[in-house]
Design a protein around this motif. Structure first.
Motif, PDB file in Angstrom:
ATOM      1  N   LEU A   8       0.857  -1.179   0.000  1.00 23.56           N
ATOM      2  CA  LEU A   8       0.000   0.000   0.000  1.00 23.56           C
ATOM      3  C   LEU A   8       0.896   1.233   0.000  1.00 23.56           C
ATOM      4  CD1 LEU A   8      -2.888   1.212   0.454  1.00 23.56           C
ATOM      5  CD2 LEU A   8      -2.429   0.983   2.892  1.00 23.56           C
ATOM      6  N   ILE A   9       0.744   2.091  -0.992  1.00 19.48           N
ATOM      7  CA  ILE A   9       1.530   3.326  -1.036  1.00 19.48           C
ATOM      8  C   ILE A   9       0.609   4.479  -0.678  1.00 19.48           C
ATOM      9  CG2 ILE A   9       2.852   4.911  -2.487  1.00 19.48           C
ATOM     10  CD1 ILE A   9       2.934   1.486  -3.638  1.00 19.48           C
ATOM     11  N   ILE A  10       1.041   5.266   0.299  1.00 18.08           N
ATOM     12  CA  ILE A  10       0.264   6.396   0.808  1.00 18.08           C
ATOM     13  C   ILE A  10       1.013   7.690   0.501  1.00 18.08           C
ATOM     14  CG2 ILE A  10      -0.596   7.535   2.909  1.00 18.08           C
ATOM     15  CD1 ILE A  10      -2.078   5.022   2.798  1.00 18.08           C
ATOM     16  N   ASP A  11       0.283   8.691   0.042  1.00 20.89           N
ATOM     17  CA  ASP A  11       0.848  10.017  -0.184  1.00 20.89           C
ATOM     18  C   ASP A  11      -0.174  11.046   0.276  1.00 20.89           C
ATOM     19  OD1 ASP A  11       2.423  12.105  -0.950  1.00 20.89           O
ATOM     20  OD2 ASP A  11       2.379  11.665  -3.087  1.00 20.89           O
ATOM     21  N   CYS A  35      -2.477   3.921  -3.374  1.00 17.11           N
ATOM     22  CA  CYS A  35      -2.484   2.928  -4.441  1.00 17.11           C
ATOM     23  C   CYS A  35      -1.923   1.619  -3.907  1.00 17.11           C
ATOM     24  CB  CYS A  35      -1.746   3.404  -5.692  1.00 17.11           C
ATOM     25  SG  CYS A  35       0.011   3.647  -5.535  1.00 17.11           S
ATOM     26  N   ILE A  36      -2.295   0.546  -4.563  1.00 15.65           N
ATOM     27  CA  ILE A  36      -1.800  -0.790  -4.234  1.00 15.65           C
ATOM     28  C   ILE A  36      -0.878  -1.218  -5.368  1.00 15.65           C
ATOM     29  CG2 ILE A  36      -2.400  -3.227  -3.918  1.00 15.65           C
ATOM     30  CD1 ILE A  36      -3.498  -1.774  -1.631  1.00 15.65           C
ATOM     31  N   SER A  45      -2.893  -1.856  -8.869  1.00 18.19           N
ATOM     32  CA  SER A  45      -4.232  -2.430  -9.016  1.00 18.19           C
ATOM     33  C   SER A  45      -5.333  -1.503  -8.515  1.00 18.19           C
ATOM     34  CB  SER A  45      -4.327  -3.771  -8.281  1.00 18.19           C
ATOM     35  OG  SER A  45      -4.069  -3.596  -6.904  1.00 18.19           O
ATOM     36  N   GLN A  46      -5.015  -0.591  -7.656  1.00 22.04           N
ATOM     37  CA  GLN A  46      -5.999   0.371  -7.165  1.00 22.04           C
ATOM     38  C   GLN A  46      -5.299   1.712  -7.015  1.00 22.04           C
ATOM     39  OE1 GLN A  46      -7.200  -2.359  -3.753  1.00 22.04           O
ATOM     40  NE2 GLN A  46      -9.082  -1.190  -4.053  1.00 22.04           N
ATOM     41  N   ASN A  47      -6.039   2.792  -7.257  1.00 20.72           N
ATOM     42  CA  ASN A  47      -5.448   4.119  -7.118  1.00 20.72           C
ATOM     43  C   ASN A  47      -6.569   5.135  -6.946  1.00 20.72           C
ATOM     44  OD1 ASN A  47      -3.731   6.333  -7.234  1.00 20.72           O
ATOM     45  ND2 ASN A  47      -3.817   6.419  -9.449  1.00 20.72           N
ATOM     46  N   GLU A  48      -6.524   5.874  -5.862  1.00 19.51           N
ATOM     47  CA  GLU A  48      -7.517   6.930  -5.650  1.00 19.51           C
ATOM     48  C   GLU A  48      -6.981   7.963  -4.665  1.00 19.51           C
ATOM     49  OE1 GLU A  48     -11.185   6.397  -3.342  1.00 19.51           O
ATOM     50  OE2 GLU A  48     -10.340   4.543  -2.542  1.00 19.51           O
ATOM     51  N   HIS A 162       0.811  14.660  -9.253  1.00 15.58           N
ATOM     52  CA  HIS A 162       1.813  14.785  -8.200  1.00 15.58           C
ATOM     53  C   HIS A 162       1.124  14.618  -6.844  1.00 15.58           C
ATOM     54  CE1 HIS A 162       5.821  15.709  -6.974  1.00 15.58           C
ATOM     55  NE2 HIS A 162       5.455  16.750  -6.263  1.00 15.58           N
ATOM     56  N   HIS A 163       1.714  13.875  -5.968  1.00 12.26           N
ATOM     57  CA  HIS A 163       1.228  13.634  -4.609  1.00 12.26           C
ATOM     58  C   HIS A 163       0.063  12.646  -4.545  1.00 12.26           C
ATOM     59  CE1 HIS A 163       3.842  16.798  -3.269  1.00 12.26           C
ATOM     60  NE2 HIS A 163       3.227  17.678  -4.011  1.00 12.26           N
ATOM     61  N   ARG A 164      -0.043  11.704  -5.442  1.00  7.99           N
ATOM     62  CA  ARG A 164      -1.101  10.706  -5.346  1.00  7.99           C
ATOM     63  C   ARG A 164      -0.556   9.301  -5.117  1.00  7.99           C
ATOM     64  NH1 ARG A 164      -3.058  15.214  -5.860  1.00  7.99           N
ATOM     65  NH2 ARG A 164      -5.186  15.679  -6.481  1.00  7.99           N
ATOM     66  N   GLY A 165       0.749   9.095  -5.167  1.00 13.81           N
ATOM     67  CA  GLY A 165       1.334   7.812  -4.820  1.00 13.81           C
ATOM     68  C   GLY A 165       1.802   6.957  -5.979  1.00 13.81           C
TER      69      GLY A 165
END
Length: 179
Positions: A8-11, A35-36, A45-48, A162-165
């Motif tokens: 899991l990537i967090i920004d 995002c994953i 696989s996921q991004n929001e 920018h800044h979404r991971g």
């Protein structure tokens, strides 16, 4: 460093000002970019972006210029921090996945905000500081550099907002391939 199959990537984005915050306001999370990424393939696989309504501050013009987030967006679409953290748990399995961020700001801000609002911290203890890892693994950089510079060093273009991971994930995947 422990990693799960998916990371899991967090920004985070937070309220900010060109100078000091106005009286009575403080820096608060206004978006959790998430995002994953599959650790082996680098596939996202996921991004929001989960918009979060600040409770003690307002989005300044400086903050909007930096993040593209407006106060109106948060008023219309934002959720309370507690609800945003519940989304991380329910939709992203945040308590069980290794998670990553570019630097330690996101780690410290999430911990601080969870304490401040008396809500359960949503993430596992397995955190990867991508900024530090990149500095340790890159053959010429060997120090902490910003995300844009890291992408440039890898001859990668900034693709996401920018800044979404998403771009942090590309750097992390490069790091994992070096290990």
């Amino acid at each position: 460093m422990k990693t799960t199959e998916n990371i899991l990537i967090i920004d985070l984005e937070a309220t900010c000002w060109n100078d000091r915050p106005p009286r009575g306001q403080e820096s608060e999370i206004i978006e959790i970019g998430v995002c994953i990424m599959n650790a082996e393939t680098g596939t996202i696989s996921q991004n929001e972006g989960i918009l979060v309504k600040p409770q003690f501050s307002k989005v300044s013009p400086f903050c909007t210029e930096l993040t593209s987030i407006t106060q109106q967006m948060l008023d219309d679409e934002g959720v309370l921090l507690e609800d945003a953290l519940d989304i991380l748990r329910a939709e992203y399995d945040a308590e069980n996945l290794t998670w990553a961020s570019y630097g330690n700001y996101d780690l410290h801000m999430l911990q601080s905000q969870a304490r401040r609002f008396k809500v359960d911290y949503p993430l596992s203890d397995d955190h990867i500081n991508v900024k530090t890892l990149f500095g340790e693994l890159h053959p010429t950089v060997r120090k902490s550099v910003g995300m844009a510079r890291a992408l440039s060093e890898l001859n990668l273009k900034l693709e996401g907002t920018h800044h979404r991971g998403v771009d942090d994930a590309k750097i992390l995947h490069w790091c994992l391939e070096q290990m």
